[in-house]
Design a protein around this motif. Structure first.
Motif, PDB file in Angstrom:
ATOM      1  N   CYS A   5       0.931  -1.136  -0.005  1.00  0.00           N
ATOM      2  CA  CYS A   5       0.128  -0.087   0.025  1.00  0.00           C
ATOM      3  C   CYS A   5       0.942   1.403  -0.072  1.00  0.00           C
ATOM      4  CB  CYS A   5      -0.936   0.092   1.330  1.00  0.00           C
ATOM      5  SG  CYS A   5      -1.913   1.236   1.044  1.00  0.00           S
ATOM      6  N   VAL A   6       0.794   2.105  -1.113  1.00  0.00           N
ATOM      7  CA  VAL A   6       1.632   3.291  -1.254  1.00  0.00           C
ATOM      8  C   VAL A   6       0.922   4.452  -1.242  1.00  0.00           C
ATOM      9  CG1 VAL A   6       3.481   2.016  -2.063  1.00  0.00           C
ATOM     10  CG2 VAL A   6       1.979   3.207  -3.595  1.00  0.00           C
ATOM     11  N   GLU A   7       1.498   5.725  -0.765  1.00  0.00           N
ATOM     12  CA  GLU A   7       0.701   7.030  -0.957  1.00  0.00           C
ATOM     13  C   GLU A   7       1.388   8.102  -1.489  1.00  0.00           C
ATOM     14  OE1 GLU A   7      -0.282   8.297   3.064  1.00  0.00           O
ATOM     15  OE2 GLU A   7       1.656   8.303   3.594  1.00  0.00           O
ATOM     16  N   GLU A   8       2.628   7.788  -2.170  1.00  0.00           N
ATOM     17  CA  GLU A   8       3.463   8.861  -2.739  1.00  0.00           C
ATOM     18  C   GLU A   8       4.535   8.302  -3.639  1.00  0.00           C
ATOM     19  OE1 GLU A   8       5.972  10.739   0.277  1.00  0.00           O
ATOM     20  OE2 GLU A   8       6.626   8.876   0.970  1.00  0.00           O
ATOM     21  N   GLY A   9       5.174   9.168  -4.279  1.00  0.00           N
ATOM     22  CA  GLY A   9       6.089   8.504  -5.534  1.00  0.00           C
ATOM     23  C   GLY A   9       7.211   7.834  -5.052  1.00  0.00           C
ATOM     24  N   ALA A  10       7.836   8.098  -3.849  1.00  0.00           N
ATOM     25  CA  ALA A  10       8.792   7.372  -3.361  1.00  0.00           C
ATOM     26  C   ALA A  10       8.286   6.151  -2.851  1.00  0.00           C
ATOM     27  CB  ALA A  10       9.518   8.164  -2.069  1.00  0.00           C
ATOM     28  N   GLY A  11       7.128   5.820  -2.473  1.00  0.00           N
ATOM     29  CA  GLY A  11       6.458   4.515  -2.048  1.00  0.00           C
ATOM     30  C   GLY A  11       6.344   3.656  -3.039  1.00  0.00           C
ATOM     31  N   ILE A  12       5.912   4.235  -4.353  1.00  0.00           N
ATOM     32  CA  ILE A  12       6.077   3.516  -5.720  1.00  0.00           C
ATOM     33  C   ILE A  12       7.274   2.808  -5.712  1.00  0.00           C
ATOM     34  CG2 ILE A  12       5.561   3.487  -8.005  1.00  0.00           C
ATOM     35  CD1 ILE A  12       3.316   5.733  -7.480  1.00  0.00           C
ATOM     36  N   ALA A  13       8.369   3.862  -5.755  1.00  0.00           N
ATOM     37  CA  ALA A  13       9.449   3.248  -6.279  1.00  0.00           C
ATOM     38  C   ALA A  13      10.190   2.106  -5.081  1.00  0.00           C
ATOM     39  CB  ALA A  13      10.551   4.332  -6.056  1.00  0.00           C
ATOM     40  N   ALA A  14       9.780   2.356  -3.866  1.00  0.00           N
ATOM     41  CA  ALA A  14      10.100   1.492  -2.891  1.00  0.00           C
ATOM     42  C   ALA A  14       9.556   0.074  -2.898  1.00  0.00           C
ATOM     43  CB  ALA A  14       9.870   1.891  -1.632  1.00  0.00           C
ATOM     44  N   ALA A  15       8.321   0.086  -3.330  1.00  0.00           N
ATOM     45  CA  ALA A  15       7.302  -0.992  -3.641  1.00  0.00           C
ATOM     46  C   ALA A  15       7.948  -1.981  -4.658  1.00  0.00           C
ATOM     47  CB  ALA A  15       5.932  -0.821  -3.871  1.00  0.00           C
ATOM     48  N   VAL A  16       8.481  -1.311  -5.657  1.00  0.00           N
ATOM     49  CA  VAL A  16       9.042  -2.019  -6.973  1.00  0.00           C
ATOM     50  C   VAL A  16      10.353  -2.339  -6.349  1.00  0.00           C
ATOM     51  CG1 VAL A  16       9.745  -1.847  -9.158  1.00  0.00           C
ATOM     52  CG2 VAL A  16       7.604  -0.788  -8.696  1.00  0.00           C
ATOM     53  N   GLN A  17      11.105  -1.609  -5.962  1.00  0.00           N
ATOM     54  CA  GLN A  17      12.819  -2.005  -5.729  1.00  0.00           C
ATOM     55  C   GLN A  17      12.530  -2.997  -4.611  1.00  0.00           C
ATOM     56  OE1 GLN A  17      14.851   1.245  -4.033  1.00  0.00           O
ATOM     57  NE2 GLN A  17      16.489  -0.213  -3.373  1.00  0.00           N
ATOM     58  N   GLY A  18      11.604  -3.113  -3.626  1.00  0.00           N
ATOM     59  CA  GLY A  18      11.705  -4.324  -2.647  1.00  0.00           C
ATOM     60  C   GLY A  18      11.138  -5.723  -3.308  1.00  0.00           C
ATOM     61  N   GLY A  19      10.421  -5.456  -4.537  1.00  0.00           N
ATOM     62  CA  GLY A  19      10.032  -6.695  -4.910  1.00  0.00           C
ATOM     63  C   GLY A  19       8.436  -7.179  -4.709  1.00  0.00           C
ATOM     64  N   GLY A  20       7.885  -6.044  -4.437  1.00  0.00           N
ATOM     65  CA  GLY A  20       6.398  -6.104  -4.330  1.00  0.00           C
ATOM     66  C   GLY A  20       5.797  -6.864  -5.691  1.00  0.00           C
ATOM     67  N   ASP A  21       4.611  -7.361  -5.261  1.00  0.00           N
ATOM     68  CA  ASP A  21       3.996  -8.134  -6.582  1.00  0.00           C
ATOM     69  C   ASP A  21       2.938  -7.235  -7.149  1.00  0.00           C
ATOM     70  OD1 ASP A  21       5.429 -10.738  -6.522  1.00  0.00           O
ATOM     71  OD2 ASP A  21       4.323 -10.811  -4.406  1.00  0.00           O
ATOM     72  N   ARG A  22       2.361  -6.327  -6.403  1.00  0.00           N
ATOM     73  CA  ARG A  22       1.254  -5.444  -6.783  1.00  0.00           C
ATOM     74  C   ARG A  22       1.033  -4.112  -5.808  1.00  0.00           C
ATOM     75  NH1 ARG A  22      -3.246  -9.062  -6.197  1.00  0.00           N
ATOM     76  NH2 ARG A  22      -3.548  -8.186  -3.945  1.00  0.00           N
ATOM     77  N   MET A  23       0.477  -3.180  -6.105  1.00  0.00           N
ATOM     78  CA  MET A  23       0.518  -2.045  -5.361  1.00  0.00           C
ATOM     79  C   MET A  23      -1.149  -1.723  -5.175  1.00  0.00           C
ATOM     80  SD  MET A  23       3.180   0.617  -6.374  1.00  0.00           S
ATOM     81  CE  MET A  23       2.832   0.911  -8.205  1.00  0.00           C
ATOM     82  N   GLU A  24      -1.527  -1.003  -3.967  1.00  0.00           N
ATOM     83  CA  GLU A  24      -2.601  -0.469  -3.847  1.00  0.00           C
ATOM     84  C   GLU A  24      -2.295   1.125  -3.737  1.00  0.00           C
ATOM     85  OE1 GLU A  24      -6.597  -0.246  -0.926  1.00  0.00           O
ATOM     86  OE2 GLU A  24      -4.807   0.072   0.001  1.00  0.00           O
ATOM     87  N   LEU A  25      -2.883   1.835  -4.591  1.00  0.00           N
ATOM     88  CA  LEU A  25      -2.454   3.330  -4.621  1.00  0.00           C
ATOM     89  C   LEU A  25      -3.528   4.092  -3.973  1.00  0.00           C
ATOM     90  CD1 LEU A  25      -0.437   5.255  -5.889  1.00  0.00           C
ATOM     91  CD2 LEU A  25      -1.995   5.543  -7.574  1.00  0.00           C
ATOM     92  N   CYS A  26      -3.170   4.933  -2.832  1.00  0.00           N
ATOM     93  CA  CYS A  26      -4.236   5.600  -2.116  1.00  0.00           C
ATOM     94  C   CYS A  26      -3.323   7.276  -1.846  1.00  0.00           C
ATOM     95  CB  CYS A  26      -4.455   5.011  -0.907  1.00  0.00           C
ATOM     96  SG  CYS A  26      -3.453   4.651   0.403  1.00  0.00           S
ATOM     97  N   ALA A  27      -4.232   7.615  -1.126  1.00  0.00           N
ATOM     98  CA  ALA A  27      -3.496   8.929  -0.222  1.00  0.00           C
ATOM     99  C   ALA A  27      -4.050   8.855   1.153  1.00  0.00           C
ATOM    100  CB  ALA A  27      -3.869  10.213  -0.796  1.00  0.00           C
ATOM    101  N   GLY A  28      -3.420   9.668   2.025  1.00  0.00           N
ATOM    102  CA  GLY A  28      -4.042   9.555   3.265  1.00  0.00           C
ATOM    103  C   GLY A  28      -4.068   8.472   4.193  1.00  0.00           C
ATOM    104  N   LEU A  29      -2.947   7.657   4.228  1.00  0.00           N
ATOM    105  CA  LEU A  29      -2.584   6.138   4.804  1.00  0.00           C
ATOM    106  C   LEU A  29      -2.991   6.380   6.382  1.00  0.00           C
ATOM    107  CD1 LEU A  29      -0.048   4.427   3.277  1.00  0.00           C
ATOM    108  CD2 LEU A  29      -2.314   3.744   3.510  1.00  0.00           C
TER     109      LEU A  29
END
Length: 243
Positions: A5-29
């Protein structure tokens, strides 16, 4: 399957870099997640892993009036137009159960929006499910509605505390719908969730960045430490799941 679960651009990059299989995109976690901005949606659409977008126009309960319901329908359209893999939606009725009528409308709308673009939007029922008094009956409603998965903590604030219910859901589902366990999930809780039969895990994998500065705190721009999805935490969690 690890959904980050990611809420910003850096989170998207971290999810990909860390090997996440899928993202849930949101704001205001900090309030359980809200609909993300158009610019963030476009950024996530360019990522190399699938993204499901949360459609939730405000914090608080999941009982929506006509205007709010229309906003969520538009969010579904926006996700389809952006090329995202799917959406995460949910709604409650006045009794605290699922608003089956409204969910039926959104599911039909999502199917239509996907068909316009020659594909199928993946549909996740979010944690409005956890407010239902009878989760097993609510799961049967979700199956009938056509959801692909349910994001749930087993009707407890944290998934580890709802692990018994999660196990019951997995057994009753019997492959008809995916149970995606989320809610305070970390490396320590994964073994118990896997033992309950869960095969998809949802986590933010966040770590604190820094405490709020005096000016930011004084103006109300930040309350406590900023949290951000951490690639090492993503990788650690992914390493605990079967390949």
């Amino acid at each position: 399957m690890l959904e980050v679960c990611v809420e910003e651009g850096a989170g998207i990059a971290a999810a990909v870099q860390g090997g996440g299989d899928r993202m849930e995109l949101c704001a205001g976690l900090s309030v359980g997640g809200l609909t993300p901005s158009a610019s963030l949606i476009r950024l996530a659409a360019a990522a190399p892993i699938p993204t499901l977008m949360l459609a939730r126009p405000r914090d608080g309960d999941f009982r929506y009036d006509t205007q709010e319901a229309a906003l969520i329908a538009q969010d579904i359209t926006d996700a389809a137009e952006a090329g995202l893999a799917g959406v995460v939606i949910g709604a409650s009725n006045d009794a605290g159960g699922l608003d089956v009528s409204l969910l039926q409308q959104w599911v039909a709308h999502a199917r239509q929006e996907g068909e316009k673009r020659g594909r199928t939007l993946s549909l996740t029922l979010h944690r409005a499910f956890d407010l239902c008094a009878d989760p097993l009956a609510a799961m049967e409603q979700a199956i009938t509605l056509g959801f692909d998965r349910i994001l749930t903590s087993g009707c407890q604030p944290r998934a580890i505390d709802g692990v018994e219910t999660l196990g019951k859901l997995v057994r009753q589902a019997d492959g008809r719908i995916i149970i995606l366990a989320g809610g305070g999930v970390d490396a320590a809780s994964v073994p118990a969730l896997l033992a309950a039969g869960v095969r998809e895990i949802h986590a933010s994998c966040r770590a604190p960045l820094e405490a709020a500065g005096d000016a930011e705190r004084r103006f109300g721009f930040q309350n406590g430490p900023r949290l951000r999805t951490n690639a090492e935490k993503v990788a650690q969690l992914r390493s605990l799941l079967p390949v």
